[in-house]
Design a protein around this motif. Sequence first.
Motif, PDB file in Angstrom:
ATOM      1  N   THR A   1       0.850  -1.195   0.000  1.00  0.00           N
ATOM      2  CA  THR A   1       0.000   0.000   0.000  1.00  0.00           C
ATOM      3  C   THR A   1       0.890   1.251   0.000  1.00  0.00           C
ATOM      4  O   THR A   1       2.110   1.162   0.197  1.00  0.00           O
ATOM      5  CB  THR A   1      -0.867   0.053   1.271  1.00  0.00           C
ATOM      6  OG1 THR A   1       0.042   0.168   2.390  1.00  0.00           O
ATOM      7  CG2 THR A   1      -1.706  -1.211   1.433  1.00  0.00           C
ATOM      8  N   LEU A   2       0.232   2.391  -0.143  1.00  0.00           N
ATOM      9  CA  LEU A   2       0.964   3.660  -0.102  1.00  0.00           C
ATOM     10  C   LEU A   2       1.622   3.837   1.268  1.00  0.00           C
ATOM     11  O   LEU A   2       2.752   4.314   1.370  1.00  0.00           O
ATOM     12  CB  LEU A   2      -0.016   4.809  -0.392  1.00  0.00           C
ATOM     13  CG  LEU A   2       0.585   6.163  -0.700  1.00  0.00           C
ATOM     14  CD1 LEU A   2       1.499   6.107  -1.915  1.00  0.00           C
ATOM     15  CD2 LEU A   2      -0.523   7.198  -0.937  1.00  0.00           C
ATOM     16  N   ALA A   3       0.903   3.418   2.325  1.00  0.00           N
ATOM     17  CA  ALA A   3       1.467   3.535   3.678  1.00  0.00           C
ATOM     18  C   ALA A   3       2.738   2.688   3.784  1.00  0.00           C
ATOM     19  O   ALA A   3       3.713   3.112   4.429  1.00  0.00           O
ATOM     20  CB  ALA A   3       0.431   3.086   4.708  1.00  0.00           C
ATOM     21  N   ASP A   4       2.761   1.517   3.149  1.00  0.00           N
ATOM     22  CA  ASP A   4       3.975   0.680   3.164  1.00  0.00           C
ATOM     23  C   ASP A   4       5.156   1.418   2.514  1.00  0.00           C
ATOM     24  O   ASP A   4       6.299   1.307   2.958  1.00  0.00           O
ATOM     25  CB  ASP A   4       3.743  -0.633   2.400  1.00  0.00           C
ATOM     26  CG  ASP A   4       2.774  -1.569   3.111  1.00  0.00           C
ATOM     27  OD1 ASP A   4       2.750  -1.568   4.358  1.00  0.00           O
ATOM     28  OD2 ASP A   4       2.033  -2.302   2.408  1.00  0.00           O
ATOM     29  N   VAL A   5       4.867   2.144   1.440  1.00  0.00           N
ATOM     30  CA  VAL A   5       5.945   2.885   0.752  1.00  0.00           C
ATOM     31  C   VAL A   5       6.558   3.908   1.704  1.00  0.00           C
ATOM     32  O   VAL A   5       7.788   4.033   1.797  1.00  0.00           O
ATOM     33  CB  VAL A   5       5.425   3.592  -0.529  1.00  0.00           C
ATOM     34  CG1 VAL A   5       6.488   4.507  -1.127  1.00  0.00           C
ATOM     35  CG2 VAL A   5       4.963   2.562  -1.561  1.00  0.00           C
ATOM     36  N   TYR A   6       5.697   4.621   2.454  1.00  0.00           N
ATOM     37  CA  TYR A   6       6.228   5.648   3.360  1.00  0.00           C
ATOM     38  C   TYR A   6       6.919   5.037   4.584  1.00  0.00           C
ATOM     39  O   TYR A   6       7.914   5.593   5.071  1.00  0.00           O
ATOM     40  CB  TYR A   6       5.136   6.664   3.724  1.00  0.00           C
ATOM     41  CG  TYR A   6       4.815   7.506   2.512  1.00  0.00           C
ATOM     42  CD1 TYR A   6       5.707   8.469   2.070  1.00  0.00           C
ATOM     43  CD2 TYR A   6       3.671   7.256   1.751  1.00  0.00           C
ATOM     44  CE1 TYR A   6       5.460   9.200   0.928  1.00  0.00           C
ATOM     45  CE2 TYR A   6       3.411   7.986   0.595  1.00  0.00           C
ATOM     46  CZ  TYR A   6       4.311   8.957   0.185  1.00  0.00           C
ATOM     47  OH  TYR A   6       4.079   9.669  -0.957  1.00  0.00           O
ATOM     48  N   ASP A   7       6.421   3.888   5.048  1.00  0.00           N
ATOM     49  CA  ASP A   7       7.124   3.189   6.135  1.00  0.00           C
ATOM     50  C   ASP A   7       8.518   2.767   5.667  1.00  0.00           C
ATOM     51  O   ASP A   7       9.518   2.901   6.384  1.00  0.00           O
ATOM     52  CB  ASP A   7       6.340   1.934   6.568  1.00  0.00           C
ATOM     53  CG  ASP A   7       5.074   2.304   7.342  1.00  0.00           C
ATOM     54  OD1 ASP A   7       4.962   3.480   7.755  1.00  0.00           O
ATOM     55  OD2 ASP A   7       4.202   1.424   7.515  1.00  0.00           O
ATOM     56  N   THR A   8       8.566   2.239   4.454  1.00  0.00           N
ATOM     57  CA  THR A   8       9.848   1.783   3.893  1.00  0.00           C
ATOM     58  C   THR A   8      10.782   2.971   3.690  1.00  0.00           C
ATOM     59  O   THR A   8      11.994   2.876   3.939  1.00  0.00           O
ATOM     60  CB  THR A   8       9.597   1.045   2.557  1.00  0.00           C
ATOM     61  OG1 THR A   8       8.688  -0.020   2.809  1.00  0.00           O
ATOM     62  CG2 THR A   8      10.877   0.495   1.962  1.00  0.00           C
ATOM     63  N   ASP A   9      10.213   4.081   3.254  1.00  0.00           N
ATOM     64  CA  ASP A   9      10.999   5.305   3.047  1.00  0.00           C
ATOM     65  C   ASP A   9      11.684   5.717   4.348  1.00  0.00           C
ATOM     66  O   ASP A   9      12.899   5.959   4.382  1.00  0.00           O
ATOM     67  CB  ASP A   9      10.053   6.404   2.550  1.00  0.00           C
ATOM     68  CG  ASP A   9      10.726   7.756   2.427  1.00  0.00           C
ATOM     69  OD1 ASP A   9      11.692   7.855   1.640  1.00  0.00           O
ATOM     70  OD2 ASP A   9      10.300   8.711   3.111  1.00  0.00           O
ATOM     71  N   LYS A  10      10.906   5.738   5.416  1.00  0.00           N
ATOM     72  CA  LYS A  10      11.439   6.129   6.722  1.00  0.00           C
ATOM     73  C   LYS A  10      12.539   5.166   7.161  1.00  0.00           C
ATOM     74  O   LYS A  10      13.606   5.581   7.609  1.00  0.00           O
ATOM     75  CB  LYS A  10      10.304   6.056   7.753  1.00  0.00           C
ATOM     76  CG  LYS A  10       9.842   7.354   8.282  1.00  0.00           C
ATOM     77  CD  LYS A  10       9.087   7.063   9.589  1.00  0.00           C
ATOM     78  CE  LYS A  10       8.301   8.238  10.041  1.00  0.00           C
ATOM     79  NZ  LYS A  10       7.074   7.824  10.705  1.00  0.00           N
ATOM     80  N   ALA A  11      12.246   3.870   7.033  1.00  0.00           N
ATOM     81  CA  ALA A  11      13.186   2.847   7.500  1.00  0.00           C
ATOM     82  C   ALA A  11      14.485   2.885   6.689  1.00  0.00           C
ATOM     83  O   ALA A  11      15.578   2.756   7.249  1.00  0.00           O
ATOM     84  CB  ALA A  11      12.533   1.468   7.404  1.00  0.00           C
ATOM     85  N   ALA A  12      14.379   3.087   5.386  1.00  0.00           N
ATOM     86  CA  ALA A  12      15.575   3.089   4.536  1.00  0.00           C
ATOM     87  C   ALA A  12      16.460   4.293   4.861  1.00  0.00           C
ATOM     88  O   ALA A  12      17.687   4.185   4.946  1.00  0.00           O
ATOM     89  CB  ALA A  12      15.166   3.089   3.066  1.00  0.00           C
ATOM     90  N   ARG A  13      15.814   5.449   5.050  1.00  0.00           N
ATOM     91  CA  ARG A  13      16.584   6.661   5.379  1.00  0.00           C
ATOM     92  C   ARG A  13      17.271   6.509   6.737  1.00  0.00           C
ATOM     93  O   ARG A  13      18.443   6.869   6.898  1.00  0.00           O
ATOM     94  CB  ARG A  13      15.678   7.894   5.394  1.00  0.00           C
ATOM     95  CG  ARG A  13      15.211   8.307   4.007  1.00  0.00           C
ATOM     96  CD  ARG A  13      14.209   9.447   4.106  1.00  0.00           C
ATOM     97  NE  ARG A  13      13.532   9.684   2.839  1.00  0.00           N
ATOM     98  CZ  ARG A  13      13.968  10.531   1.897  1.00  0.00           C
ATOM     99  NH1 ARG A  13      15.073  11.213   2.082  1.00  0.00           N
ATOM    100  NH2 ARG A  13      13.307  10.678   0.760  1.00  0.00           N
ATOM    101  N   ALA A  14      16.520   5.950   7.698  1.00  0.00           N
ATOM    102  CA  ALA A  14      17.089   5.765   9.044  1.00  0.00           C
ATOM    103  C   ALA A  14      18.262   4.779   8.991  1.00  0.00           C
ATOM    104  O   ALA A  14      19.279   4.971   9.664  1.00  0.00           O
ATOM    105  CB  ALA A  14      16.010   5.255   9.986  1.00  0.00           C
TER     106      ALA A  14
END
Length: 383
Positions: free
Chosen positions: A362-375
């Motif tokens: 989902t779109l929410a998964d994309v933003y969760d992944t975005d946060k995790a990858a940056r961190a």
Amino acid sequence: MKKNITVLGSTGSIGVQSLDVAEKAGFGVTAITANSSVEAIEAQIRKFRPLAAALSDAAAAKDLKTRVADTGTKVLSGEEGVCECAAMDGADTVIDAIVGLAGLKPALAAVNAKKDLALANKEAIVAGGPLVLDAVKKAGVKLLPVDSEHSAIFQCLQASPPNKALKKLILTASGGPFFGKTREELKNVTAADALKHPTWAMGAKITIDSASMFNKGLELIEAHFLFGVTPAQIDIVVHRESIIHSLIEFNDHSVLAQLGVSDMRIPIQYALTYPERYPSPVKELSLTDVGTLTFYKPDYETFDCLGICREAVTRGGLFPAAVNSANEEANRLFREGKIGFLQLGELIRTAFEITPEKPDFTLADVYDTDKAARARVIDALRD
Ligand code: NDP
Ligand code: MG
């Protein structure tokens, strides 16, 4: 009937060229958006008189509102304001020329409002490929590539009936400023060195991506989604002159190419006028002036970002989103002089560690992944 367009990312390299194309083609401009470039967007508002403009930076939007109070252009603020502009009544086509994942929600907003989407913002389709494609299908709108390689393939495919004879796509790459260099030679290169692109004048982020060849990796993923071919069906060839913008090969080994001078206004205009072609402000290609076209195999060892993207798209799911976000972070760190050039691939690769296996997301998964990858990138830097 006069065509109207909205330009998201109007103050950037592609945005400015899009407005130039719109002006010369006689299109109306419904809305324009940027992040924080107040002066540039004010000048564009005064020239193009759009119904609305948005800045994603709230303080900048406030400043803009005061500056253009006399114009009648409505000023909106924040990501919501950008999305509102993307969905605004009046525009037939929305060109998304925002840089980075920030362009994904506005792209979806445009499509959901039944606008044709001219997509320059490759990060949106890389990170949210299936989501963008589903939205386009549901809305029954056109998704038109602006990236020169994808425009080239799109144009070549016009000459081919939709059948199974397509064997592969061949993406050309300029090779960037570090073509032919060894890893040893790239150890100490700086952002200033990387910003000297040989053939294209572009925004800072994509210019660094071109130097690391992460840009070509993004384009491989973009081509996979746009044209529905497997990653294995996409070849990359280095072509220093940037005259052939990409090619397609059929199963009888006949190959079609699209050529032109390296000026983004050709693919921008085609995306905005498709299926028509308008006379161009860009100069004609003179093959005899160019003289020689050269081709090389890409160096996957030196430019490890290419292999990272190939692996991400082959693994599918959220892997493309993860490497894209890790790259956005690493690219910024390199531009700020905080990491070396060879650390780019090293840091981006850490994104594989945090990516959940989720073929449907989902779109929410994309933003969760975005946060995790940056961190993860920031963490890896501390290790
Ligand atoms: P630029 O950096 O020149 O411009 C980016 C634009 O996006 C600016 O208008 C900027 O506003 C805006 N922007 C930046 N951050 C945000 C944000 N968080 N929210 C909303 N808007 C934002 O980039 P380019 O024009 O070079 O590239 C744009 C896209 O097109 C990229 O995805 C790139 O990969 C792609 N592309 C570019 C090509 C080129 O030749 N330049 C070729 C092919 C593809 P502000 O000015 O206020 O910062
Ligand atoms: Mg390109």
